[in-house]
Design a protein around this motif. Structure first.
Motif, PDB file in Angstrom:
ATOM      1  N   ASP A 335      88.108  -1.379 -19.877  1.00  0.00           N
ATOM      2  CA  ASP A 335      89.387  -0.674 -19.978  1.00  0.00           C
ATOM      3  C   ASP A 335      89.419   0.604 -19.151  1.00  0.00           C
ATOM      4  O   ASP A 335      90.458   1.007 -18.644  1.00  0.00           O
ATOM      5  N   ARG A 336      88.263   1.242 -19.055  1.00  0.00           N
ATOM      6  CA  ARG A 336      88.256   2.542 -18.378  1.00  0.00           C
ATOM      7  C   ARG A 336      88.102   2.397 -16.879  1.00  0.00           C
ATOM      8  O   ARG A 336      87.913   3.380 -16.164  1.00  0.00           O
ATOM      9  N   GLY A 337      88.152   1.164 -16.405  1.00  0.00           N
ATOM     10  CA  GLY A 337      88.130   0.962 -14.958  1.00  0.00           C
ATOM     11  C   GLY A 337      86.865   1.466 -14.312  1.00  0.00           C
ATOM     12  O   GLY A 337      86.897   2.257 -13.366  1.00  0.00           O
ATOM     13  N   ALA A 338      85.737   1.011 -14.825  1.00  0.00           N
ATOM     14  CA  ALA A 338      84.473   1.448 -14.249  1.00  0.00           C
ATOM     15  C   ALA A 338      84.370   0.974 -12.809  1.00  0.00           C
ATOM     16  O   ALA A 338      84.761  -0.142 -12.471  1.00  0.00           O
ATOM     17  N   ALA A 339      83.836   1.844 -11.960  1.00  0.00           N
ATOM     18  CA  ALA A 339      83.621   1.487 -10.562  1.00  0.00           C
ATOM     19  C   ALA A 339      82.225   1.938 -10.163  1.00  0.00           C
ATOM     20  O   ALA A 339      81.786   3.036 -10.504  1.00  0.00           O
ATOM     21  N   ALA A 340      81.537   1.063  -9.456  1.00  0.00           N
ATOM     22  CA  ALA A 340      80.153   1.334  -9.089  1.00  0.00           C
ATOM     23  C   ALA A 340      80.058   1.561  -7.588  1.00  0.00           C
ATOM     24  O   ALA A 340      80.614   0.799  -6.799  1.00  0.00           O
ATOM     25  N   THR A 341      79.369   2.608  -7.224  1.00  0.00           N
ATOM     26  CA  THR A 341      79.120   2.872  -5.809  1.00  0.00           C
ATOM     27  C   THR A 341      77.632   2.659  -5.545  1.00  0.00           C
ATOM     28  O   THR A 341      76.791   3.163  -6.281  1.00  0.00           O
ATOM     29  N   SER A 342      77.343   1.876  -4.525  1.00  0.00           N
ATOM     30  CA  SER A 342      75.929   1.652  -4.227  1.00  0.00           C
ATOM     31  C   SER A 342      75.755   1.423  -2.745  1.00  0.00           C
ATOM     32  O   SER A 342      76.728   1.372  -1.987  1.00  0.00           O
ATOM     33  N   GLU A 343      74.508   1.249  -2.340  1.00  0.00           N
ATOM     34  CA  GLU A 343      74.187   1.016  -0.948  1.00  0.00           C
ATOM     35  C   GLU A 343      74.776  -0.303  -0.450  1.00  0.00           C
ATOM     36  O   GLU A 343      74.801  -0.566   0.742  1.00  0.00           O
ATOM     37  N   ARG A 344      75.268  -1.142  -1.359  1.00  0.00           N
ATOM     38  CA  ARG A 344      75.742  -2.455  -0.954  1.00  0.00           C
ATOM     39  C   ARG A 344      77.111  -2.417  -0.283  1.00  0.00           C
ATOM     40  O   ARG A 344      77.482  -3.348   0.422  1.00  0.00           O
ATOM     41  N   SER A 345      77.881  -1.399  -0.586  1.00  0.00           N
ATOM     42  CA  SER A 345      79.217  -1.361  -0.009  1.00  0.00           C
ATOM     43  C   SER A 345      79.586   0.090   0.303  1.00  0.00           C
ATOM     44  O   SER A 345      79.058   1.004  -0.326  1.00  0.00           O
ATOM     45  N   PRO A 346      80.456   0.252   1.236  1.00  0.00           N
ATOM     46  CA  PRO A 346      80.814   1.617   1.623  1.00  0.00           C
ATOM     47  C   PRO A 346      81.549   2.370   0.521  1.00  0.00           C
ATOM     48  O   PRO A 346      81.324   3.573   0.330  1.00  0.00           O
ATOM     49  N   GLY A 347      82.384   1.677  -0.230  1.00  0.00           N
ATOM     50  CA  GLY A 347      83.147   2.389  -1.254  1.00  0.00           C
ATOM     51  C   GLY A 347      82.850   1.852  -2.633  1.00  0.00           C
ATOM     52  O   GLY A 347      82.055   0.929  -2.788  1.00  0.00           O
ATOM     53  N   PRO A 348      83.460   2.445  -3.653  1.00  0.00           N
ATOM     54  CA  PRO A 348      83.256   1.968  -5.023  1.00  0.00           C
ATOM     55  C   PRO A 348      83.787   0.550  -5.219  1.00  0.00           C
ATOM     56  O   PRO A 348      84.804   0.186  -4.622  1.00  0.00           O
ATOM     57  N   ARG A 349      83.076  -0.209  -6.051  1.00  0.00           N
ATOM     58  CA  ARG A 349      83.535  -1.547  -6.403  1.00  0.00           C
ATOM     59  C   ARG A 349      83.781  -1.586  -7.890  1.00  0.00           C
ATOM     60  O   ARG A 349      82.974  -1.060  -8.663  1.00  0.00           O
ATOM     61  N   PRO A 350      84.866  -2.239  -8.285  1.00  0.00           N
ATOM     62  CA  PRO A 350      85.119  -2.302  -9.734  1.00  0.00           C
ATOM     63  C   PRO A 350      84.032  -3.102 -10.453  1.00  0.00           C
ATOM     64  O   PRO A 350      83.537  -4.105  -9.924  1.00  0.00           O
ATOM     65  N   VAL A 351      83.667  -2.606 -11.629  1.00  0.00           N
ATOM     66  CA  VAL A 351      82.702  -3.343 -12.451  1.00  0.00           C
ATOM     67  C   VAL A 351      83.493  -4.342 -13.286  1.00  0.00           C
ATOM     68  O   VAL A 351      84.074  -4.002 -14.308  1.00  0.00           O
TER      69      VAL A 351
END
Lengths: 482, 368, 553
Positions: A335-351
């Motif tokens: 619900d809180r729209g978690a987004a993960a940023t990692s070395e895998r992608s340039p920007g945040p990705r939704p969890v």
């Protein structure tokens, strides 16, 4: 908050020798931890891992030994290594058989091989049961499937389970084998298949759940070939000079998690995270509502760990409050729209739901959590036992602590492998839901394990590991009641 | 006793045989010392503090000596729950390289290289405490290192010849360290007991002693019976309280918050408890299934004549017990079946006699 | 412990007497078992002290060792034990019936059926408790490598004739006792605990006297009270009224009664040795004999209650009807007995100190298979055991509500009828889950297809309907039939063929003896080294144990 990303060698200076302290034997050696850039100042994970992989492939392809053993901590690139070694062996013209432990693992390897090299002729040896393999394999043109080994001769690589291989007879031995998840394979299973190959690469994670037997096997404990022991322990007892390697970097576990998991579960063979503190972040689009679940999610996003503590109480295994708490944490995470940023992608990705897992000790607990999630309208989240989560990877995991609310601490619940699996599936954060009072419960059940002479210890004590993990988790405690 | 005689035999001749076993099992670069070549310092002193100091001095001297030293019954001190405890290992060996090794001599046998695991486990926990105490001394001794692998010496097979095995006590060490750190201090326990409580056997009546013992909290489990003289007292209290633990720790696992036998039975028989509580629901279901099975067995036909089916088929009645349940206790449809299948397997040896089964891969313990 | 047996224990607490855990008997009780009540010497790690042995409950044979440290007396004891046990075993060795088994043809290597002898029945040994089984194993180990004067004329301490043979048989029985469901060597406590739940813990259930008291209390006492008496009551001299079932003895017995008697015996012996003339020697011999009798009487008194308890336990168990599939397991025990008989007759050497890698793996596999089979058979034989499996979702009782004929999609369609059932149980069914029912004593399988809207499971029958297009009569259930389905298989599949020991692969150390395996006098017990000599399977490698002045046995 965040533990340091690096730590020194273990105090006894044993890190390079593996579990058998003492003078290293002539040919036996271990690599992966020592190296010029392994100092705290300038650790280069990519270089360390690359060196380890190169050494493994060198020993596998060109070494004089019949076997090579590779210890791989959680998320250290075991599958990548297996695929690469398989392709290089095939390219070198060495007929290769691959032994995995479950059909799912076999199918997964076949798919990975085909992804890397669609032209490679691969055989999938399967059982006579209905639906013996994943239908995905039917779409791979260079994968031949058969229940008979003879139909697959001549292919570069043939892959099957240990159980199926054990029934293969009357064929030319393969010049090479890769044995995957070798620590989860029993010694007697290796005995049944070892006649099929000349040489082998054994790969596995010594920290996950050990193989076991439903009947007593104490009479063979301490024998080098104890049939109920792991395949690797038998192999090394008889061939102590085999090269032993270690993948030194976990690419899955974040910098926040690797030290805890390494210290608690791999005290004699430490590893590090491939990412530095701050390289991975977890953020929410919706701010906290101040509830327990939201606060523990904030804590986990910030530090990588969160302990949501419910009031102390003895409960049934499917503790309704704890189960609901687990489900609520998952619901709020989505619900809180978690987004993960990692070395895998340039920007945040939704969890998204498929990047979340819930881990439990028992199947009925998993079933209860599934039902609770369904009630909250959540679907697509993997909910399973430690056993079935082995080898899988997610962004965020929510774990129902195996000892939560229990009136007793049995060997099953104290098994280090179980807690290790549950605490090492995540790339970003892990939330543990637990009732208060587990430390006291542990104190009431002091470790009085019997000791069998001659059995090499590989792993820390379950009682101690549970205490160690709990002590670290308690730094990230959030209580259910505000 | 034989135990003392055995220990004396192991340590005879200045420990020559003991040191030979140690080198044979633990390896190392130095050869074992010849007869009389190892130092065996006199550790006697007055009082425990004196002996502890004497031991520390002997260890320091031995570590710097560059030779072999056998310390026979050294005395070590370790703080436990805020009070000093004195520990007396059977022996500690100091090697020429300065490494200290704990030696435990036990009278239980090692038969074909294995020994009773519970006894070895107890010895390992005991040795780990010695290692911990030695580590405190080693921290103040230059060049000293305490080995975390100890030597366990036992009689071999059915003889009184010594044999030895190396026991890795790293697990026990880490557990003991944490246990020591978590022990409640004795003063704290004393604070919870009523003023004036005493356990003085000479100046107390039986009733007073009982009252004093009752004032200390105890968590009884049947395992205590093998280890503690007060266990029968605690068991009686536990039974009086109707505590489920009196039946074993294992029974608690599925009982959730129910702690008395009466509350479990009341819940199982529908007299109390919330049926939405999973514990209560499972208990009710278990009670129903149990009652149903017992009733169906009692009603099943052909319940006589058991045990006479030696060579032929088993009595049809017993085979049909389950099928009788399945047919709701009406006529037994299984009456025509036979239960003895002719085995046509190779019959040499146990393995063959039962066939070698199992095509399962060893995955993991059941999690049901 | 399953919830159903936990509940049974609690009901026992509430009622004061034991509650059933089984409605049939799950182990074979021989018509003529041999009961063995052994005692060991305190502090002597397994030295025998005495035994009651025999097949007649009113006439046990008493064997004693007056001075357990005297090797000659111990050997005499073992010799007498061999005389008491071996004739009993021999009685069963020659009553045979023809039976078929498959063997590899030595020329073609193909499996062929051959007719061999199978002993019509097997001798059964019953000891009081689980430590008794361990003691049988220990006795077997201590005896089987001994050499008699006939085998080795130069032996410094030759064993009495037939002692090594008894060692081999006790080793075999001890090993067989590790196979789940076998009945060749049984402990009375295990038998009772399998069939009844008491109101005490499983640790306290190891006390044979207390256990029997819960199940069949004397007089008007409740089981709970009788058990307390059995555990704790002492006579005015401080001796337990119900002595421990052994082999360990009560310290009060050792210290107050046995030790003085043994000292008196030692003194009498010394006096006899020092006697200078005939008449005095005669008098002292009489005293020695009296001292020995005193020890025999003490030991007889302390073992007799246990002896009677074992027979009492057997009586109770005989009252239960035997489970339908017990005879099947007993047939395996008969094969096991026959097989060992054949090995002894063929002059094979005693069992090695350690199994080789292949034998160990075979034994483990066969025991796992036996465990699976035992669990399945007990559930099929006993509705109370089945209830436990129903509770855990591994079995369900059902009533057939509809049968729809269907066929497989192949060139020769086979019948695959869809059976809808109604059940109150909660089986763990899911896609592709297989279930089994017993049809004429053999399993018929089906697979779960789906749930109907009302929650009724639909199953597809998949076998045992014959080869014709129409299912064989009686092979398909009909509407209204009540059927017990299990999610576990009724039989165990055979495992993979393991290599022959001489083909042991390099991962497991290669063939036994290939790497200079030391045999006699191998150093023992040092960690991983155990394995490198852990195979002394060939005759040359099996040497006698070294003998010293103070052997334990």
């Amino acid at each position: 908050m965040t533990a340091p990303a690096t730590h020194g060698p273990d105090p006894a200076g044993r890190s390079a020798d593996g579990p058998n302290a003492g003078p290293p034997s002539a040919g036996g050696r271990s690599s992966g931890s020592a190296g010029p850039d392994d100092t705290a100042a300038g650790f280069d994970p990519g270089a360390a891992a690359g060196r380890a992989t190169d050494a493994i492939l060198r020993d596998t392809l060109h070494g004089p030994h019949r076997g090579v053993v590779v210890d791989s901590p959680p998320g250290a690139g075991k599958s990548t290594l297996v695929v690469r070694a398989a392709r290089e062996l095939a390219a070198a013209g060495r007929p290769l058989m691959v032994v995995a432990q479950t059909n799912a693992q076999v199918d997964d390897l076949v798919v990975r091989l085909a992804e890397k090299d669609p032209e490679l002729p691969v055989g999938r040896l399967h059982s006579n049961d209905p639906d013996p393999y994943d239908k995905v394999l039917d779409d791979l043109p260079n994968v031949r499937k058969s229940a008979k080994a003879a139909d697959l001769t001549g292919l570069d690589i043939v892959i099957s389970t240990a159980a199926k291989w054990a029934h293969v007879q009357g064929v030319e031995p393969w010049s090479h084998a890769i044995v995957d998840e070798a620590y989860q394979m029993r010694s007697d299973a290796l005995l049944a298949v070892a006649g099929l190959f000349e040489r082998a690469l054994f790969v596995g994670d010594p920290g996950q759940l050990d193989p076991f037997s439903v009947v007593g096997a104490d009479q063979w404990a301490g024998l080098s070939y104890d049939p109920s022991a792991s395949a690797v322990s038998t192999l090394l007892a008889h061939n102590p000079d085999l090269p032993q390697h270690r993948l030194p970097v976990s690419w899955r576990l974040p910098a926040s998690a690797a030290p805890l998991v390494s210290d608690a579960f791999y005290p004699y063979t430490p590893f590090r995270s491939g990412t530095a503190p701050g390289e991975r972040t977890l953020a929410f689009g919706v701010p906290s509502d101040g509830s327990g679940p939201d606060r523990v999610l904030d804590e986990a996003a910030e530090s990588g760990w969160g302990l949501l503590e419910l009031p102390a109480r003895r409960t049934p295994r499917t503790d309704p409050e704890a189960v609901r708490a687990v489900a609520l944490v998952v619901r709020r995470l989505l619900d809180r729209g978690a987004a993960a940023t990692s070395e895998r992608s340039p920007g945040p990705r939704p969890v998204t739901a498929d990047r979340i897992a819930v881990g439990t000790a028992h199947r009925d607990q998993a079933a209860a959590v599934r039902a609770a999630l369904a009630e909250l309208g959540v679907s697509g989240v993997a909910v399973d036992t430690a056993n079935r989560l082995q080898g899988r990877e997610f962004d965020v995991t929510v774990v129902l602590h195996p000892l939560s609310g229990r009136p007793d601490a049995t060997a099953f619940h104290l098994e280090t492998g179980r807690l290790c699996v549950l605490a090492s599936r995540h790339r970003h954060a892990c939330v543990v839901v637990c009732r208060a009072g587990v430390s006291e419960l542990l104190d009431e059940h002091p470790s009085t394990e019997p000791v069998q002479l001659g059995v090499t210890i590989k792993f820390p004590d379950g009682w101690e590991a549970n205490h160690a993990v709990l002590a670290r988790l308690s730094e990230h405690r959030v209580s259910w009641q505000p | 006793m034989r135990g003392n005689a055995f220990e004396a035999k192991v340590k005879a001749d200045g420990g020559t045989e003991l040191l030979r076993l140690l080198v044979e099992r633990l390896g190392g670069t130095e050869p074992p010392p010849g007869p009389g070549a190892a130092a065996t310092p006199d550790l006697s002193a007055s009082g425990p503090e004196g002996r502890v100091a004497r031991t520390a001095l002997a260890l320091r001297e031995a570590t710097g000596s560059g030779g072999w030293t056998l310390l026979d019954h050294p005395l070590l001190a370790l703080e436990v729950a805020g009070s000093p405890a004195y520990l007396e290992p059977d022996a500690v060996v100091v090697r020429p390289d300065g490494r200290w090794t704990v030696v435990e001599i036990k009278s239980f046998p090692m038969i074909d290289g294995s020994a009773d695991p519970s006894k070895v486990g107890a010895a390992a926990r005991q040795a780990a405490v010695y290692v911990l105490a030695l580590e405190r001394v080693a921290a103040r001794t230059a060049g000293a290192e305490v080995a975390d692998r100890v030597l366990l010496v036992c009689p071999r097979d059915f003889s009184n010849l010594p044999t030895a095995s190396v026991v890795d006590v790293r697990k026990q060490l880490s557990v003991t360290r944490r246990q020591l750190a978590r022990l409640t201090r004795i003063e704290d326990i004393a604070d919870t007991v009523p003023e004036g409580t005493t356990f003085d056997l000479e100046h107390c009546s039986g009733d007073e002693l009982t009252a004093a013992v009752d004032s200390v909290p105890a968590s009884y489990a049947p395992e205590c019976l093998a280890a503690c003289e007060l266990a029968f007292h605690c068991r009686a209290r536990s039974r009086e309280a109707d505590a489920v633990e009196a039946l074993g720790r294992g029974v608690r696992g599925e009982l959730g918050g129910l702690t008395t036998v009466a509350s479990v039975l009341a819940a199982a028989h529908g007299e109390s408890g919330d049926p939405r509580d999973p514990t209560v629901a499972a208990l009710r279901r278990a009670a129903e299934l149990r009652a149903e099975a017992l009733a169906s067995a009692a009603a099943a036909p052909g319940r006589t004549g058991g045990g006479d089916g030696r060579d032929g088929p088993g009595p049809a009645g017993s085979l049909s017990a389950c099928e009788a349940a399945s047919t709701g206790g009406t006529s037994s449809s299984g009456a025509t079946t036979t239960s003895t299948r002719t085995r046509s397997r190779a019959g040499t040896g146990e393995a063959a006699a039962t066939g070698h089964g199992h095509g399962r891969s060893a995955s993991a313990r059941t999690e049901s | 412990m399953s919830l159903i047996s936990t509940l049974a224990r609690m009901e026992a607490v509430a009622s004061g007497s034991a509650q059933p855990l089984a409605t049939v008997r799950h182990r074979r009780i021989s018509d003529r078992p041999l009961v063995l009540v052994p005692l060991t010497t305190a502090g002597e790690a397994g030295a025998p002290l005495g035994a009651l042995v025999g097949t007649e409950r009113d006439a046990p044979r008493l064997l004693t060792v007056a001075q357990p440290r005297d090797r000659d007396l111990r050997f005499a004891f073992l010799g007498e034990l061999a005389e008491a046990v071996l004739p009993y075993l021999d009685e069963y060795a020659d009553a045979v019936e023809p039976a078929e088994r498959s063997e590899a043809d030595p020329e073609t290597g193909k499996r062929v059926k051959v007719t061999v002898e199978l002993c019509a029945d097997a001798p059964q040994i019953v000891v009081p408790s689980r430590p008794g089984i361990d003691f049988v194993r220990l006795l077997g180990r201590s005896m089987r490598f001994r050499r008699t004067a006939e085998e080795d004329p130069d032996a410094a301490y030759p064993a009495p004739p037939r002692v090594p043979l008894l060692g081999r048989w006790l080793t075999h029985y001890g090993e067989r006792a590790r196979v789940p469901g076998s009945s060749l060597l049984l402990a009375a406590t295990d038998l009772l605990n399998r069939h009844w739940a008491t109101g005490q813990s499983s640790l306290e259930d190891q006390h044979l006297g207390a256990l029997l008291a819960w199940i069949d209390p004397p007089g008007s006492l409740s089981g709970a009270d009788a058990a307390l008496h059995a555990e704790l009551d002492r006579d005015p001299a401080g001796q337990l009224v119900c002595p421990p079932a052994g082999p360990a003895t009560d310290p009060a017995f050792d210290n107050k009664l046995l030790a003085p008697a043994v000292e008196a015996y030692d003194r009498a012996r010394q006096a006899l040795a020092a006697a200078e003339d005939g008449p005095r020697a005669e008098e002292r011999l009489a005293r020695l004999t009296a001292a020995e009798h005193a020890i025999r009487a003490l030991l007889a008194d302390v073992m007799r209650p246990t002896w009677d308890s074992v027979w009492h336990a057997l009586d109770l168990l005989r009252e239960l009807p035997e489970g339908g599939r017990v005879a099947d397991r007993w047939t395996r025990d008969r094969w096991s007995f026959t097989g060992h008989r054949d090995r002894v007759r063929a002059g094979e050497p005693p069992q090695p100190r350690h199994d080789d890698a292949v034998t160990a793996a075979q034994k483990l596999a066969s025991r796992e298979s036996a465990q699976g089979q035992l669990e399945a058979q007990e559930a099929l034989d006993d509705p109370l055991v089945l209830a436990g499996r129903r509770l855990s979702g591994e079995a369900f009782l059902s009533e057939v509500t509809e049968v729809v004929m269907a066929y497989s999609e192949s060139r020769r369609p086979s019948p695959r009828p869809l059976v809808t059932v109604r059940t109150d149980d909660r089986p763990q069914l899911g896609e592709g889950v297989k279930v089994y029912r017993s049809l004429d004593g053999k399993p018929q399988s089906a697979e779960f297809v789906r749930y109907e809207e009302d929650g009724s499971p639909v199953l597809r029958l998949t076998d045992r309907m014959g080869r014709a297009k129409d299912p064989a009569p009686g092979s398909v259930p009909e509407k209204g039939d009540r059927i017990a389905w299990t999610l576990f298989e009724h039989d165990q599949r055979g495992g993979p063929k393991l290599p022959d020991p001489e083909d042991t692969p390099w991962t497991h150390g290669g063939p036994p003896g290939a790497d200079g395996t030391p045999g006699v006098g191998a150093p023992d017990g040092s960690g991983a080294a155990r394995g490198s000599y852990g195979r002394t399977g060939t005759d040359a490698a099996v040497g006698p144990d070294p003998m010293t002045e103070e052997d334990f046995l």
